[in-house]
Design an enzyme around this catalytic site. Structure first.
Site, PDB file in Angstrom:
ATOM      1  N   GLY A  55     -71.308-106.557  14.643  1.00 43.67           N
ATOM      2  CA  GLY A  55     -70.703-106.859  15.928  1.00 43.67           C
ATOM      3  C   GLY A  55     -70.846-108.257  16.479  1.00 43.67           C
ATOM      4  O   GLY A  55     -70.234-108.563  17.509  1.00 43.67           O
ATOM      5  N   GLU A  63     -75.170-104.979   9.985  1.00 38.82           N
ATOM      6  CA  GLU A  63     -73.914-104.745   9.256  1.00 38.82           C
ATOM      7  C   GLU A  63     -72.806-105.663   9.739  1.00 38.82           C
ATOM      8  O   GLU A  63     -71.811-105.209  10.309  1.00 38.82           O
ATOM      9  CB  GLU A  63     -73.465-103.298   9.469  1.00 38.82           C
ATOM     10  CG  GLU A  63     -74.460-102.251   9.038  1.00 38.82           C
ATOM     11  CD  GLU A  63     -73.945-100.848   9.336  1.00 38.82           C
ATOM     12  OE1 GLU A  63     -73.521-100.571  10.472  1.00 38.82           O
ATOM     13  OE2 GLU A  63     -73.954-100.038   8.411  1.00 38.82           O
ATOM     14  N   PRO A  64     -72.930-106.968   9.521  1.00 37.59           N
ATOM     15  CA  PRO A  64     -71.875-107.867   9.980  1.00 37.59           C
ATOM     16  C   PRO A  64     -70.601-107.735   9.151  1.00 37.59           C
ATOM     17  O   PRO A  64     -70.654-107.602   7.923  1.00 37.59           O
ATOM     18  CB  PRO A  64     -72.491-109.258   9.800  1.00 37.59           C
ATOM     19  CG  PRO A  64     -73.473-109.084   8.687  1.00 37.59           C
ATOM     20  CD  PRO A  64     -74.013-107.680   8.827  1.00 37.59           C
ATOM     21  N   GLY A  65     -69.478-107.758   9.820  1.00 34.26           N
ATOM     22  CA  GLY A  65     -68.183-107.786   9.141  1.00 34.26           C
ATOM     23  C   GLY A  65     -67.467-109.061   9.555  1.00 34.26           C
ATOM     24  O   GLY A  65     -67.395-110.040   8.818  1.00 34.26           O
ATOM     25  N   CYS A 102     -38.940-106.156  13.526  1.00 33.66           N
ATOM     26  CA  CYS A 102     -38.022-105.639  14.530  1.00 33.66           C
ATOM     27  C   CYS A 102     -38.796-104.849  15.569  1.00 33.66           C
ATOM     28  O   CYS A 102     -38.821-103.611  15.550  1.00 33.66           O
ATOM     29  CB  CYS A 102     -36.943-104.797  13.870  1.00 33.66           C
ATOM     30  SG  CYS A 102     -35.919-105.825  12.830  1.00 33.66           S
ATOM     31  N   TYR A 121     -60.108-108.503   9.688  1.00 30.39           N
ATOM     32  CA  TYR A 121     -59.162-107.560  10.295  1.00 30.39           C
ATOM     33  C   TYR A 121     -57.729-108.101  10.323  1.00 30.39           C
ATOM     34  O   TYR A 121     -56.983-107.864  11.273  1.00 30.39           O
ATOM     35  CB  TYR A 121     -59.638-107.145  11.707  1.00 30.39           C
ATOM     36  CG  TYR A 121     -61.063-106.622  11.700  1.00 30.39           C
ATOM     37  CD1 TYR A 121     -61.367-105.412  11.076  1.00 30.39           C
ATOM     38  CD2 TYR A 121     -62.115-107.344  12.254  1.00 30.39           C
ATOM     39  CE1 TYR A 121     -62.666-104.931  11.026  1.00 30.39           C
ATOM     40  CE2 TYR A 121     -63.422-106.875  12.207  1.00 30.39           C
ATOM     41  CZ  TYR A 121     -63.692-105.670  11.588  1.00 30.39           C
ATOM     42  OH  TYR A 121     -64.977-105.206  11.532  1.00 30.39           O
TER      43      TYR A 121
END
Ligand SMILES: *Cc1c(COP(=O)(O)O)cnc(C)c1O
Length: 435
Positions: free
Chosen positions: A251, A293-295, A364, A394
């Site tokens: 986080g 738990e770094p992403g 569209c 992400y």
């Protein structure tokens, strides 16, 4: 430190944007657009900031797991393996991508609030290290399956400590009311722990929590550590069980725009480690191994997306639209939650930027916008190159085939060289599954 949002971004004398030391105009020529770039040197640097600080300050056995949902493709698991860290997965797809990359699956943690029976069978077939168990129902399924297989499966329990990462006070509603995990406050976490300890085919390794993402607030991890350690101490008093591991989740926030703060991750980790030691002394317990738990903070600033400009539309009195050859199909984050990004004219950095405009995608859907209120040269037009910074987390992992648009390739940059990690999705790829 460069003048840009992250110091792996720079400029040539001729006004071309560089990333990871390479000229983005040249990269766009070589690989086409839209194009995801990933700076491997930056990924490894970001990992080492964590691992070095953890080795220095945290209790023995502590470490990080890369939350691979942030960017999942084989190269990422290879890098994680070479750097000696674990990974989190949340689906069979991520698990098998790790397996295909030769990642040691005993160092993989399987997350998710609704793992299907098939997910659980497959993960056990593959010899997964740990399940991070969300709830009692899942725990029963895992225990039964481990019994059938004659194994003892290692698990963590995912708990909700009742902390909102974006406010100061611990609040008892918001984060207890979550589809993830089992709440401490309601007593359910304790029941789940007692239940886990009664089962013969699971081994409880410790407790997990993850309170949020893009977190900058002062002491979120200190507060969750203290709630989790107090819970562990309570369990020890009641049952005699000592948790060997406390996983505080991911986080930490990253800089998307110049007004975002810098986070000194090493300093943050030192602070959390001091708080963990102090709490353990107060509770007279041995400090457990601490996992993070770094992403996002591993991959976000290692990424950049390049697009080619097409239509430019001026609506007098209203708005200027600069449309590009990608959009919400490769980056849905502005459409989803108004995510902010730094956008630059990658081939015209030396020119004045005076036109306020909206960077629109090609899908569209009116909401298909990458960013609003950005500044571009007044005569930006067809064929110009635009870069969106800090897209390593992400973006690729959230990409879709909306409008049957193929996903861009991922090109890795390392030591001044570039190579394809994921190739461009072709029209044949898009038709592959149709009967
Ligand atoms: C998403 C997630 C992470 C990573 O969060 P970032 O904000 O990307 O660091 C870590 N742990 C769990 C359980 C997650 O769901």
């Amino acid at each position: 430190m460069s003048n840009f949002v992250c110091d792996n971004i720079g400029a040539t004398q001729g006004g071309h944007l560089t990333f990871g030391g390479l000229d983005t105009v040249e990269l766009a020529k070589q690989y086409g657009t839209p194009l995801y770039l990933m700076d491997e040197d930056r990924i490894r640097h970001n990992i080492r900031v964590y691992t070095e600080a953890i080795a220095k300050y945290m209790p023995a056995g502590s470490g990080i797991l890369y939350a691979s949902k942030a960017a999942s493709f084989k190269e990422m698991y290879r890098i994680a393996g070479q750097e000696g860290i674990g990974v989190d997965v949340v689906s069979p797809g991520e698990l098998m991508t790790a397996a295909a990359a030769g990642f040691d699956l005993s160092n993989v943690f399987f997350h998710g609030n609704n793992k299907t029976d098939d997910d659980i069978w497959l993960a056990m077939d593959q010899g997964i290290g740990y399940f991070v168990v969300d709830n009692a129902e899942e725990l029963a399924v895992i225990d039964r399956e481990a019994d059938t297989r004659g194994i003892v499966q290692k698990i963590l329990l995912r708990l909700t400590p009742g902390i909102d990462p974006h406010t100061y006070a611990a609040i008892n509603t918001g984060k207890v009311d979550s589809k993830f995990g089992t709440a401490i406050e309601t007593g359910q976490a304790e029941q789940l722990t007692v239940y886990a300890l009664s089962l013969k085919h699971v081994r409880l390794s410790g407790f997990h929590c993850h309170v949020g993402s893009q977190v900058f607030a002062e002491d979120v991890f200190e507060r969750s550590a203290s709630v989790m350690l107090e819970f562990a101490a309570g369990i020890r008093a009641k049952t005699g069980y000592t948790a060997g591991m406390i996983d505080l989740g991911g986080g930490y926030g990253v800089r998307y725009v110049d007004s975002d703060p810098y986070l000194d991750i090493a300093k943050k980790i030192r602070g959390v480690a001091q708080s963990v030691r102090a709490t353990c002394i107060r509770l007279s317990m041995e400090p457990p191994a601490i996992l993070l738990e770094p992403g996002r903070s591993i991959v976000a600033d290692a990424g950049m997306t390049l697009y080619t400009v097409g239509t430019v539309k001026h609506i007098p009195g209203y708005r200027n639209y600069v449309s590009i050859d990608g959009g919400m199909s490769d980056n849905p984050r502005y459409a989803l939650y108004g995510a902010r990004y730094t956008v630059l004219p990658a081939d015209r950095l030396n020119e004045e930027r005076k036109m306020v405009c909206t960077l629109a995608g090609r899908c569209c859907e009116s909401g298909d916008v990458i960013q609003d209120n950005i500044l571009m040269p007044e005569d930006i037009g067809r064929g110009d190159l635009v870069a969106v910074c800090t897209t390593g987390a992400y973006n690729y992992s959230m990409a879709s085939n909306y409008n049957r648009i193929g996903r861009p390739p991922v090109v890795m940059l390392q030591g001044g060289e570039s190579r394809i990690a994921v190739r461009r999705e072709s029209l044949d790829d898009l038709l592959r599954l149709d009967i």
